[in-house]
Design a protein around this motif. Structure first.
Motif, PDB file in Angstrom:
ATOM      1  N   MET A 163       0.834  -1.207   0.000  1.00 60.23           N
ATOM      2  CA  MET A 163       0.000   0.000   0.000  1.00 60.23           C
ATOM      3  C   MET A 163       0.869   1.258   0.000  1.00 60.23           C
ATOM      4  O   MET A 163       0.643   2.191  -0.790  1.00 60.23           O
ATOM      5  N   LEU A 164       1.863   1.271   0.848  1.00 62.17           N
ATOM      6  CA  LEU A 164       2.755   2.438   0.941  1.00 62.17           C
ATOM      7  C   LEU A 164       3.618   2.580  -0.315  1.00 62.17           C
ATOM      8  O   LEU A 164       3.770   3.683  -0.860  1.00 62.17           O
ATOM      9  N   ALA A 165       4.172   1.459  -0.775  1.00 62.19           N
ATOM     10  CA  ALA A 165       5.090   1.496  -1.908  1.00 62.19           C
ATOM     11  C   ALA A 165       4.378   1.917  -3.192  1.00 62.19           C
ATOM     12  O   ALA A 165       4.909   2.720  -3.973  1.00 62.19           O
ATOM     13  N   ARG A 166       3.171   1.389  -3.429  1.00 60.67           N
ATOM     14  CA  ARG A 166       2.416   1.761  -4.627  1.00 60.67           C
ATOM     15  C   ARG A 166       2.054   3.241  -4.614  1.00 60.67           C
ATOM     16  O   ARG A 166       1.929   3.870  -5.668  1.00 60.67           O
ATOM     17  N   ALA A 167       1.865   3.785  -3.414  1.00 65.18           N
ATOM     18  CA  ALA A 167       1.535   5.208  -3.287  1.00 65.18           C
ATOM     19  C   ALA A 167       2.776   6.092  -3.376  1.00 65.18           C
ATOM     20  O   ALA A 167       2.668   7.319  -3.243  1.00 65.18           O
ATOM     21  N   GLY A 168       3.934   5.484  -3.603  1.00 67.55           N
ATOM     22  CA  GLY A 168       5.172   6.249  -3.746  1.00 67.55           C
ATOM     23  C   GLY A 168       5.869   6.542  -2.444  1.00 67.55           C
ATOM     24  O   GLY A 168       6.906   7.208  -2.423  1.00 67.55           O
ATOM     25  N   LYS A 169       5.339   6.031  -1.337  1.00 66.42           N
ATOM     26  CA  LYS A 169       5.949   6.262  -0.021  1.00 66.42           C
ATOM     27  C   LYS A 169       6.969   5.151   0.261  1.00 66.42           C
ATOM     28  O   LYS A 169       6.809   4.355   1.192  1.00 66.42           O
TER      29      LYS A 169
END
Length: 591
Positions: A365-371
């Motif tokens: 979730m975080l990685a896909r959002a660029g975080k």
């Protein structure tokens, strides 16, 4: 009777304990914990706890109330422990998913010179199934033979179930064939074993054989076979079996309902999943989780959140699967704040310890959002060792956001874990290729070849009249290949007029522009869609299943296809569903 429990106690002579037993059994069935505790207090005061039958019923009451430690306390307070008392506590631990305790108490029982019986042995085999420990299960199998229960239908059925759930389907079948008597539960266990291992044809044959033998199959049998249809995306066959369920009056079963929700969801018919969910009168946790998963995979994120709230209001307690479904839904929609909230309440409010799958979903979730840095911090601070799936989630995010340095770091961490899946090598190769580092990409693929492994072939398939048509990229072996390629050529011209331009950056190998164009035009999902266009009537949605992730260009191309053909096209890849209609996708281009 239970409403006036205290007055009922004192109205009964002390020597008459039958009412106490009846009240305990009633409390266990209705899961009336408060009334059961009241009963326990009276039993202690009156001295009834000295009676073995009441002690056994107390253990069972706490077990069915999902209070295994209280069952243990009642067991320890029982002065005269009979074989039934031991059976009750061993069953309690097995039913409440404390398998090691169940097996430990079996050992203690035998140390006290008590032989396990046909109630203890099935509980022990169930514990082995929960642990996926067929090696311990074999020891229990040998023990059952030594104790003379090799011909017992209940013990034999539990062994079939255990071997099947441990993936030892050949051993399960051997026990099944050697049983002198089988019941419907035995058949259901064998069918489930085949279904779980993906041996769908064998599962269907077993079900057919059971029907030919005039066996009165139960809701578990129907549930397993419908699950086979769901996993094979055999929608029409699944509907036929649903018809049998209705004729047999099993359509109201929560087990059948749960499987029907999965069937319709996996076949891309979400409205059918909703209907099956609504028409199931008594909803267990399994059907709630199945509906949550269906909505998550179809990008109906708000419905997931509303369903979760409705589930709580109904009094159903969520488990770790429930939260995994909610987290996946938030990940699919990029709802970072909401996902973080549910991750926190899972730990703090419900006291559910996150597994590696929950952490993988949070990282995804975080990685896909660029975080990416936040995702890395989650991994660094995990209380458990990060698995391949956790690092893989970070690697996927790095590839999407073209951070090859962090992608290589994530891949290195995975390789430190030991042998990894071929998909991890491909993910790293794709990350390099997407950044134009074709030499590094080639090295990653060479490492895969050196290990003697191959990249999984991308396949797409469509069901037509109970027959599955499978396609691979660029292949021309299908009996209607000529028509399929002609349709793609015709559609390609219309798409270009509508503004479609092929994005060849998704061809992750170093070839010239023309070859890239030709390569990307004939991906497996496009062939499957073209087959659907020349086969199905105009008012029927085209449903395609793909074993790998849909590439970005195909995703864009299918949006144009849906406009040019005025058709609804539903594609299920290895992660979620995409419903294309009028040039838009249900995922809102976030996948």
């Amino acid at each position: 009777m239970l409403d006036n429990v205290s007055s009922a106690f004192f109205a009964v002579p002390c020597h008459n304990y039958h009412l106490i037993n009846d009240l305990l059994l009633s409390s266990a069935r209705s899961k009336s914990t408060a009334k059961g505790l009241q009963l326990h207090g009276y039993i202690v005061k009156s001295g009834f706890f000295l009676i073995p039958l009441i002690a056994n019923n107390l253990i069972n009451f706490y077990s069915k109330s999902q209070l295994p430690l209280d069952s243990l306390r009642a067991f320890e307070e029982t002065q005269q422990k009979s074989a039934t008392t031991w059976s009750s506590i061993i069953s309690c631990f097995s039913q409440n998913e404390l398998p090691w305790k169940s097996l430990d108490f079996l050992r203690k029982m035998m140390a006290g010179n008590l032989r396990p019986d046909d109630r203890v042995l099935p509980s022990a085999t169930k514990s082995c199934a929960i642990l996926s420990r067929s090696d311990i299960g074999r020891s229990v199998h040998c023990l059952s033979m030594k104790c003379g229960y090799e011909s017992d239908v209940f013990v034999g059925t539990s062994l079939v179930d255990m071997y099947g759930k441990c993936g030892e389907v050949a051993d399960a079948r051997k026990v099944f064939e050697e049983m002198p008597h089988r019941n419907v539960v035995t058949w259901s266990a064998m069918i489930y074993g085949y279904a779980q291992m993906g041996e769908n044809e064998e599962a269907l044959l077993m079900f057919k054989e059971a029907l030919f033998d005039n066996l009165e199959v139960n809701d578990h049998s129907f549930s397993s076979v419908i699950s086979v249809c769901a996993n094979s995306t055999l929608l029409e066959l699944g509907r036929q079996i649903q018809g049998l369920c209705i004729k047999s009056s099993f359509d109201s079963s929560s087990f059948v309902g749960s499987s029907l929700v999965s069937l319709y969801s996996k076949c891309g018919v979400l409205e059918g999943a909703y209907q099956a969910f609504r028409e199931t009168p008594v909803k267990n946790l399994g059907i709630w989780n199945a509906m949550l998963k269906a909505c998550a995979q179809h990008s109906h994120v708000q419905e997931v959140i509303e369903l979760f709230k409705k589930m709580k209001r109904s009094g159903m307690k969520p488990n770790f699967i429930t939260f995994l479904n909610v987290l996946n839904a938030c990940s699919h929609a990029g709802l970072v704040d909401e996902g973080s909230y549910y991750f926190d309440i899972m730990k703090e409010e419900y006291r559910i310890e996150p597994t590696d799958k929950h952490y993988a979903s949070l990282v995804d979730m975080l990685a896909r959002a660029g975080k990416l840095q936040e995702a890395l911090e989650v991994i660094t601070n995990m209380p458990i060792d990060p698995t391949e799936s956790v690092w893989g989630a970070l690697l996927t995010g790095c590839t999407l956001h073209k951070n090859t340095e962090l992608a290589a770091f994530a891949a290195d961490k995975v390789f430190e874990l030991g042998p990894v899946s071929s998909g991890m090598h491909i993910s790293l190769s794709n990350a390099y290729a997407a950044d134009g580092r074709f030499e590094d990409a080639a090295k990653a693929r060479k490492l895969l070849r050196d290990r003697g492994e191959k990249k999984e072939t991308g396949l797409s398939w469509v069901e037509e009249r109970n027959k599955v048509h499978t396609f691979a990229a660029g292949e021309r072996r299908h009996e209607r290949s000529k028509e399929i390629y002609e349709k793609l050529a015709e559609l390609g011209e219309e798409m270009e007029k509508a503004g479609y331009v092929a994005d060849t950056s998704f061809v992750l190998r170093e070839v010239d522009g023309d070859e890239k164009n030709q390569t990307i035009r004939y991906h497996s999902e496009r062939l499957a869609i073209a087959f659907g266009l020349i086969t199905f009537p105009a008012d029927r949605p085209i449903r395609v299943i793909k074993n790998l992730r849909v590439c970005g260009d195909c995703h864009n191309a299918i949006k144009f296809m849906s406009v040019c053909t005025a058709r609804v096209i539903i594609v299920r890849d290895n992660n979620r569903f995409h419903r294309f209609e009028g040039g838009k996708c249900s995922c809102n281009d976030y996948w």
